[in-house]
Design an enzyme around this catalytic site. Sequence first.
Site, mmCIF file in Angstrom:
data_model
loop_
_atom_site.group_PDB
_atom_site.id
_atom_site.type_symbol
_atom_site.label_atom_id
_atom_site.label_comp_id
_atom_site.label_asym_id
_atom_site.label_seq_id
_atom_site.Cartn_x
_atom_site.Cartn_y
_atom_site.Cartn_z
ATOM 1 N N ASP A 52 0.814 -1.209 0.000
ATOM 2 C CA ASP A 52 0.000 0.000 0.000
ATOM 3 C C ASP A 52 0.850 1.263 0.000
ATOM 4 O OD1 ASP A 52 0.926 -0.193 2.687
ATOM 5 O OD2 ASP A 52 -0.931 -1.169 3.292
ATOM 6 N N ASN B 125 -7.407 -3.283 14.937
ATOM 7 C CA ASN B 125 -8.795 -3.627 14.607
ATOM 8 C C ASN B 125 -8.889 -4.829 13.668
ATOM 9 O OD1 ASN B 125 -7.947 -2.544 12.182
ATOM 10 N ND2 ASN B 125 -9.403 -0.844 12.164
ATOM 11 N N HIS C 86 -7.195 -5.215 10.764
ATOM 12 C CA HIS C 86 -7.008 -4.961 9.332
ATOM 13 C C HIS C 86 -5.700 -5.571 8.831
ATOM 14 C CE1 HIS C 86 -4.860 -0.935 10.317
ATOM 15 N NE2 HIS C 86 -3.965 -1.679 9.708
ATOM 16 N N GLU D 234 -9.757 -2.307 5.939
ATOM 17 C CA GLU D 234 -10.374 -2.065 7.233
ATOM 18 C C GLU D 234 -11.577 -2.989 7.457
ATOM 19 O OE1 GLU D 234 -8.946 -0.190 9.282
ATOM 20 O OE2 GLU D 234 -8.083 1.596 8.352
#
Length: 243
Positions: free
Chosen positions: A67, A137, A139, A144
């Site tokens: 990314d 979380n 991801h 996400e």
Amino acid sequence: MKIINLDSKNLASFYVACELFKQIQQHPHAKLGLATGGTMTDVYHYLVNLLIKNKVDVSQVETFNLDEYVGLKASHQQSYHTYMNKVLFEQYPHFVKNHIHIPDGLSENLEAEAERYNNLLDERGPIDIQILGIGENGHIGFNEPGTDFNSETHVVNLTESTIKANSRFFDNEKDVPRQAVSMGVKSILKAKRIILLAFGPKKKEAISKLLNEQVTEDVPATILHTHPNVEVYVDDEAAPDCL
């Protein structure tokens, strides 16, 4: 899924660096999927040392980063282009420039850039080893919670929790980009082998969910249970109580 619980971040990072090194040494045309962030820094440190010590030819190796932030110049101190240059490509300057692939977060047409990068992955892949971190979380990449598991490379709106977690790298939270171009879940799963790393107490809950929950888009990392060749490296602080 194989879980490897080692005493420390340093030891786990060294083990993963050795796996990358062996892939390069045994397969000169290796295709590596790379990740960024504090979790990965020691991995690249040990990998560079191994490459230097053994004078390894990496001229045919190709790398594909997961990314990149939207809106940051490649030269920006917090861009993932800069990160990769600092920790790997400048430390071992024998990788061929046009074999290094990182999404362009400054593209005037981000959707077209995502499609270009996805086509590149399909044309040049599959990736031999994809390394991953995991967000608090759950991801992976910047996929996400709630991300479609059929997603390929796409433009992502970062959640507030991810923005807050990444704000430690910036002068203040408002400077953290709100979007990124990221490999999608489907893109990640095309890799032949996946190695996920998680260190420190803040990752303990995410690893517990990864190991104990059913496959759900609410915890993107759980999709890794569907892949036939996944290793998860954790240190004692990130290891859930069930280990």
